[in-house]
Design a protein around this motif. Structure first.
Motif, short mmCIF file in Angstrom:
data_model
loop_
_atom_site.label_atom_id
_atom_site.label_comp_id
_atom_site.label_asym_id
_atom_site.label_seq_id
_atom_site.Cartn_x
_atom_site.Cartn_y
_atom_site.Cartn_z
N PRO A 107 -31.02 -36.44 5.37
CA PRO A 107 -30.35 -36.54 6.67
C PRO A 107 -31.12 -37.45 7.62
O PRO A 107 -32.32 -37.64 7.47
N ASN A 108 -30.41 -37.98 8.60
CA ASN A 108 -31.04 -38.91 9.53
C ASN A 108 -31.08 -38.43 10.97
O ASN A 108 -31.76 -39.02 11.80
N ALA A 109 -30.36 -37.36 11.28
CA ALA A 109 -30.32 -36.86 12.66
C ALA A 109 -30.91 -35.45 12.69
O ALA A 109 -30.40 -34.54 12.04
N TYR A 110 -31.97 -35.29 13.45
CA TYR A 110 -32.68 -34.01 13.53
C TYR A 110 -32.65 -33.52 14.97
O TYR A 110 -32.91 -34.27 15.90
N ASP A 111 -32.32 -32.25 15.10
CA ASP A 111 -32.24 -31.62 16.42
C ASP A 111 -33.33 -30.56 16.49
O ASP A 111 -33.37 -29.65 15.65
N VAL A 112 -34.22 -30.69 17.46
CA VAL A 112 -35.29 -29.73 17.66
C VAL A 112 -34.98 -28.99 18.95
O VAL A 112 -34.99 -29.57 20.03
N GLU A 113 -34.66 -27.70 18.81
CA GLU A 113 -34.40 -26.86 19.98
C GLU A 113 -35.67 -26.10 20.30
O GLU A 113 -36.20 -25.40 19.43
N LEU A 114 -36.15 -26.24 21.51
CA LEU A 114 -37.38 -25.58 21.93
C LEU A 114 -37.06 -24.41 22.84
O LEU A 114 -36.17 -24.51 23.71
#
Length: 133
Positions: A53-60
């Motif tokens: 995958p190329n799109a990473y979402d980091v929820e903090l």
């Protein structure tokens, strides 16, 4: 797959030490979480082609996000750079332009962060999902 020169390995060690000094523990942990997310979603297309995958979402979590807020743009860039290097070392092929987007969330399972990934063909960091839950 590429092999690193001694100079490149030394540069990575210095960069890792600098990141660990500048940022609190979470970004260092996030690098590991991003790598695991990338590796666990790798698709082997052939002996020489592994697509990730190329799109990473980091929820903090809010408290982590607030702690990192002065460096928010830097954190996303550092995470993107680290993940790009990981992919290069593993010989991965990105499904499109690589981006890591960092957001604040009130609901993360471990109380610190959540990392997810997806395949998005034509994206930019500015066009990635933005929401403050």
């Amino acid at each position: 797959m590429s092999t690193l020169t001694a100079w490149e390995r030394a540069l990575e060690r210095v960069e890792g030490a600098l990141v660990a000094q500048i940022f609190p523990r979470e970004p260092v942990e996030l690098v590991g979480a991003l790598r695991r997310e990338c590796d666990s979603n790798a698709v082997v297309c052939s002996q020489r082609r592994v697509v990730v995958p190329n799109a990473y979402d980091v929820e903090l979590a809010e408290h982590v996000h607030d702690e990192l807020n002065p460096n928010e743009g830097q954190v996303a860039q550092v995470l993107t750079d680290k993940l790009a290097r990981h992919g290069e070392h593993k010989g991965y092929e990105w499904a499109g332009p690589l981006t890591v987007h960092v957001t604040k969330s009130r609901d993360v399972p471990n109380g610190r962060y959540r990392v997810t990934s997806t395949v998005m063909s034509h994206i930019s960091a500015g066009g990635f999902r933005t929401s403050d839950n």
